[in-house]
Design a protein around this motif. Sequence first.
Motif, PDB file in Angstrom:
ATOM      1  N   SER A   1      25.939  22.110  43.791  1.00  0.00           N
ATOM      2  CA  SER A   1      26.181  22.724  45.156  1.00  0.00           C
ATOM      3  C   SER A   1      25.983  24.263  45.077  1.00  0.00           C
ATOM      4  O   SER A   1      26.573  24.844  44.182  1.00  0.00           O
ATOM      5  N   LEU A   2      25.970  24.943  46.280  1.00  0.00           N
ATOM      6  CA  LEU A   2      26.375  26.228  46.410  1.00  0.00           C
ATOM      7  C   LEU A   2      27.762  26.416  46.094  1.00  0.00           C
ATOM      8  O   LEU A   2      28.013  27.604  45.578  1.00  0.00           O
ATOM      9  N   ARG A   3      28.393  25.665  46.720  1.00  0.00           N
ATOM     10  CA  ARG A   3      30.011  25.852  46.299  1.00  0.00           C
ATOM     11  C   ARG A   3      30.393  25.895  44.858  1.00  0.00           C
ATOM     12  O   ARG A   3      31.454  26.417  44.595  1.00  0.00           O
ATOM     13  N   ASP A   4      29.676  25.083  44.188  1.00  0.00           N
ATOM     14  CA  ASP A   4      29.894  25.083  42.736  1.00  0.00           C
ATOM     15  C   ASP A   4      29.522  26.088  41.985  1.00  0.00           C
ATOM     16  O   ASP A   4      29.682  26.350  40.863  1.00  0.00           O
ATOM     17  N   ALA A   5      28.582  26.973  42.556  1.00  0.00           N
ATOM     18  CA  ALA A   5      27.899  28.152  41.969  1.00  0.00           C
ATOM     19  C   ALA A   5      28.647  29.467  42.008  1.00  0.00           C
ATOM     20  O   ALA A   5      28.496  30.299  41.156  1.00  0.00           O
ATOM     21  N   ILE A   6      29.759  29.373  42.754  1.00  0.00           N
ATOM     22  CA  ILE A   6      30.634  30.671  42.622  1.00  0.00           C
ATOM     23  C   ILE A   6      32.042  30.635  42.488  1.00  0.00           C
ATOM     24  O   ILE A   6      32.566  29.519  42.779  1.00  0.00           O
ATOM     25  N   ASP A   7      32.672  31.551  42.048  1.00  0.00           N
ATOM     26  CA  ASP A   7      34.292  31.456  41.803  1.00  0.00           C
ATOM     27  C   ASP A   7      34.961  32.675  42.297  1.00  0.00           C
ATOM     28  O   ASP A   7      33.969  33.986  42.509  1.00  0.00           O
ATOM     29  N   ASN A   8      36.139  32.639  42.514  1.00  0.00           N
ATOM     30  CA  ASN A   8      36.899  33.838  42.757  1.00  0.00           C
ATOM     31  C   ASN A   8      37.628  34.308  41.795  1.00  0.00           C
ATOM     32  O   ASN A   8      38.495  33.453  40.980  1.00  0.00           O
ATOM     33  N   PHE A   9      37.386  35.623  41.396  1.00  0.00           N
ATOM     34  CA  PHE A   9      37.974  36.042  40.097  1.00  0.00           C
ATOM     35  C   PHE A   9      39.601  36.113  39.993  1.00  0.00           C
ATOM     36  O   PHE A   9      40.035  35.931  39.154  1.00  0.00           O
ATOM     37  N   TYR A  10      39.997  36.226  41.167  1.00  0.00           N
ATOM     38  CA  TYR A  10      41.633  36.303  41.398  1.00  0.00           C
ATOM     39  C   TYR A  10      42.074  34.819  40.936  1.00  0.00           C
ATOM     40  O   TYR A  10      43.319  35.103  40.618  1.00  0.00           O
ATOM     41  N   GLU A  11      41.473  33.781  41.070  1.00  0.00           N
ATOM     42  CA  GLU A  11      42.141  32.658  40.766  1.00  0.00           C
ATOM     43  C   GLU A  11      42.424  32.784  39.303  1.00  0.00           C
ATOM     44  O   GLU A  11      43.544  32.229  38.678  1.00  0.00           O
ATOM     45  N   ARG A  12      41.426  33.135  38.638  1.00  0.00           N
ATOM     46  CA  ARG A  12      41.704  33.316  37.011  1.00  0.00           C
ATOM     47  C   ARG A  12      42.741  34.136  36.706  1.00  0.00           C
ATOM     48  O   ARG A  12      43.668  33.806  35.994  1.00  0.00           O
ATOM     49  N   LEU A  13      42.956  35.398  37.470  1.00  0.00           N
ATOM     50  CA  LEU A  13      43.869  36.177  37.292  1.00  0.00           C
ATOM     51  C   LEU A  13      45.354  35.616  37.353  1.00  0.00           C
ATOM     52  O   LEU A  13      46.109  36.020  36.942  1.00  0.00           O
ATOM     53  N   VAL A  14      45.386  34.892  38.696  1.00  0.00           N
ATOM     54  CA  VAL A  14      46.471  34.247  39.134  1.00  0.00           C
ATOM     55  C   VAL A  14      46.978  33.564  38.169  1.00  0.00           C
ATOM     56  O   VAL A  14      48.435  33.054  37.970  1.00  0.00           O
ATOM     57  N   LEU A  15      46.217  32.390  37.607  1.00  0.00           N
ATOM     58  CA  LEU A  15      46.405  31.479  36.611  1.00  0.00           C
ATOM     59  C   LEU A  15      47.065  32.013  35.540  1.00  0.00           C
ATOM     60  O   LEU A  15      47.943  31.632  34.684  1.00  0.00           O
ATOM     61  N   ASP A  16      46.495  33.416  34.864  1.00  0.00           N
ATOM     62  CA  ASP A  16      47.084  34.043  33.771  1.00  0.00           C
ATOM     63  C   ASP A  16      48.299  34.424  34.151  1.00  0.00           C
ATOM     64  O   ASP A  16      49.141  34.301  33.029  1.00  0.00           O
ATOM     65  N   ALA A  17      48.589  34.913  35.311  1.00  0.00           N
ATOM     66  CA  ALA A  17      49.875  35.293  35.743  1.00  0.00           C
ATOM     67  C   ALA A  17      51.054  34.506  35.771  1.00  0.00           C
ATOM     68  O   ALA A  17      51.984  34.456  35.294  1.00  0.00           O
TER      69      ALA A  17
END
Length: 87
Positions: free
Chosen positions: A2-18
Amino acid sequence: MSLRDAIDNFYERLVLDAIDATRQEADNADYLTDVMCVALNHLPARYYRHSIDMMFFLADDELKTMKEKSLAEVQAARDFVREHQRS
């Protein structure tokens, strides 16, 4: 896909790392989920389709700034959630 599965928010990855970098033994999944939500609500969305594109077009200084903002928001979110937890 789906279109929803085709994009991500880069900040989610950075927040998880933090979150991982500041993880404490007493942290539980509910608390960390709340921390992630609060932190992400204080950061702008930065959407991408392919992670390789994001890394290619992101300047080193910009990535450093984004990581610093993410860490600061996670630290603030930890305090906020801790202060507003129901006993």
